[in-house]
Design an enzyme around this catalytic site. Structure first.
Site, short mmCIF file in Angstrom:
data_model
loop_
_atom_site.label_atom_id
_atom_site.label_comp_id
_atom_site.label_asym_id
_atom_site.label_seq_id
_atom_site.Cartn_x
_atom_site.Cartn_y
_atom_site.Cartn_z
N LYS A 191 -14.33 0.07 -3.97
CA LYS A 191 -15.51 0.69 -3.34
C LYS A 191 -16.38 1.38 -3.94
CE LYS A 191 -12.51 0.99 0.85
NZ LYS A 191 -11.82 1.91 1.76
N GLU B 240 0.81 -1.14 -0.04
CA GLU B 240 -0.05 0.13 -0.14
C GLU B 240 0.77 1.11 0.13
OE1 GLU B 240 -4.25 -0.74 2.00
OE2 GLU B 240 -3.05 0.52 3.41
N HIS C 180 7.59 -26.89 -1.31
CA HIS C 180 7.00 -27.96 -1.84
C HIS C 180 5.78 -27.49 -2.63
CE1 HIS C 180 9.24 -31.05 0.57
NE2 HIS C 180 9.26 -29.87 1.44
O1 PA5 Z 1 -3.73 1.34 6.00
C1 PA5 Z 1 -5.06 1.48 5.67
O2 PA5 Z 1 -5.35 2.96 5.49
C2 PA5 Z 1 -6.08 0.72 5.42
O3 PA5 Z 1 -5.55 -0.61 5.30
C3 PA5 Z 1 -7.34 0.91 6.31
O4 PA5 Z 1 -6.64 0.42 7.65
C4 PA5 Z 1 -8.37 -0.31 5.97
O5 PA5 Z 1 -8.90 0.11 4.87
C5 PA5 Z 1 -9.44 0.09 7.34
O6 PA5 Z 1 -9.75 1.31 7.40
P1 PA5 Z 1 -10.46 1.85 8.56
O7 PA5 Z 1 -9.85 1.83 9.86
O8 PA5 Z 1 -11.10 3.11 8.33
O9 PA5 Z 1 -11.86 0.99 8.60
#
Ligand code: PA5
Length: 452
Positions: A425, A290, A311
């Site tokens: 989303k 990310e 394996h």
């Molecule tokens: O690293 C990030 O920002 C994302 O992985 C969020 O943690 C994830 O989408 C969950 O978001 P939230 O904490 O707003 O529910």
């Protein structure tokens, strides 16, 4: 206390001489930008000095809350996804007995994870499992609007209230969310739940050392003080004033950028030889994926559990496309002791190993794999960890976080945003006719009809 150790010798040999050193100015520039808050994403740098700024009082508040949940729950469901989930799971699974969910452990509640998928079977099975349990919920969502987590929380809140009564349920539901906004905050304020705040300046994937990770870890019975101490020691070891060649975060960031840019190694495989680290790799994958995968750039973070995956994936790694390198987390000393047994019949011919520690066999598998893979053109970064405990996991967490910040900046991306996560989303909400998505909904439905 010892420290985790990074060895990049078997990776830098794939680069031209002095290639890692060439990154020294860029690493220094990145560290300066992080310290001075001048880099892209500078409103998300709260993780940088987090370990050394966590107070004893705050840890006590977390521990007190964890003690209340532990005293009142047979099971605790940690509801969260992505950065609001993986850190806690990584640490808890690394430190737990591998069969903890099968043992009738009366001293510790069972920790369950949900809110990280929309699997109907998963949720139905979870609610059925909890039907005769005294359970609590830690609802973790920074935005407070994440569908997976919100759905799970709806289900579990109702179930908890039904099983325990509304007043009792309040004692065992905790929200970890934004200080002011979002549905999780609104529900907590309305119902009077205990809450912890996710700091505005700490992004999800960097939040394991906030209540997001610390509360579930304390609920599982692990020592969050030691975890934070380990992270704080690594914060010092990776400080901007530590020379480049002694700074593990700068070294790791430099060598992986060298492997990516100069040697065309586009895929990093995080490898462990201890299955308990499976979810640590999952946490690491999110952190790096990310943070760096944007603007058409970024090493693809993958993972393997060895020897298991030797394996299944071993062939590809040994002889497939030469675009990969490995980062191996090696645990020096196991926490338990088990000897390879002698067998009178010796039908498998393995009596030559009888009496040896199982870990000695594992270590030889690790060394043999490293030699074979390096010979096969796979660079190897080695991270040695003295023992699997809270302190060294704390070190690992901070090491990878700091290196990620430096590495992303060297790569030339903003390591602290994740704009690409929104695309699915938007489509999902349009397809589900969410109010406010009318235009998108019309467009996507038309597109689907045309493509059918
Ligand atoms: O690293 C990030 O920002 C994302 O992985 C969020 O943690 C994830 O989408 C969950 O978001 P939230 O904490 O707003 O529910």
């Amino acid at each position: 206390m010892e420290s985790i150790k990074l060895n990049i010798a078997k990776a830098s040999q794939f680069l031209k001489e002095g290639a890692v050193k060439e990154f020294e100015p860029k690493a220094a520039e990145a560290q300066k930008a992080l310290e001075e808050g001048t880099c892209p994403g500078n409103d998300f740098l709260g993780w940088l000095h987090l370990p050394t700024s966590i107070s004893a009082d705050f840890l006590k508040e977390l521990q007190d809350c964890a003690n209340t949940l532990r005293a009142n729950c047979e099971a605790i469901v940690v509801a969260g996804i992505g950065g609001s989930y993986l850190g806690a799971r990584a640490v808890i699974e690394a430190l737990s007995n591998s069969f903890t969910w099968l043992t009738n452990d009366k001293n510790n509640p069972t920790i369950l994870f949900a809110g990280n998928n929309i699997g109907e079977d998963y949720l139905a099975e979870l609610t059925a499992y909890l039907a005769d349990k005294k359970f609590g919920v830690i609802n973790i969502s920074k935005s407070g609007t994440t569908t997976e987590t919100a759905l799970t929380f709806r289900l579990l809140k109702k179930q908890c209230e039904k099983q325990r009564g509304k007043e009792e349920a309040k004692k065992v539901i905790v929200a970890i969310t934004d200080a002011k906004k979002g549905a999780a905050r609104a529900a907590a304020d309305k119902e009077g739940y205990k809450t912890f705040v996710i700091p505005d300046n700490v992004g999800g994937r960097f939040s394991v050392l906030t209540p997001v990770g610390l509360l579930p870890i304390a609920c599982a019975g692990f020592d969050i003080k030691k975890l934070v101490e380990g992270a704080a020691a690594m914060e010092k070891a990776c400080d901007i004033n530590v020379p480049f060649y002694e700074n593990p975060a700068a070294q790791y960031a430099a060598v992986r950028n060298g492997l990516y840019g100069e040697a065309g190694k586009k895929i990093e495989i995080m490898v462990n030889f201890q299955p308990k680290l499976h979810f640590f790799s999952e946490w690491w994958k999110q952190l790096y994926g990310e943070s760096e995968g944007k603007d058409g750039k970024g090493i693809f973070p993958a993972s393997c559990d060895f020897t298991t995956d030797l394996h299944s994936m071993g062939q590809w790694i040994q002889e497939g496309e030469r675009t990969i390198y490995e980062t191996v987390i090696s645990i020096e000393k196991p926490n338990k002791e088990l000897l390879f047994p002698n067998d009178e019949d010796n039908l498998d011919g393995l009596n030559f190993l009888a009496g040896k520690r199982v870990d000695e066999v594992n270590k030889m598998a690790e060394l043999g794999t490293k030699l074979a893979h390096v010979d096969g053109g796979v660079p190897n970064i080695h991270i040695s960890v003295p023992q699997l405990n809270e302190y060294y996991i704390g070190q690992l967490i901070y090491f990878f976080e700091k290196a990620c910040g430096i590495s992303g900046l060297i790569l030339g991306v903003n390591p602290f945003n994740q704009p690409g996560v929104e695309a699915y989303k938007k489509n999902m909400f349009a397809l589900l006719d969410k109010p406010g998505y009318e235009e998108d909904s019309k467009a996507i439905k038309q597109r689907i009809a045309e493509e059918a």
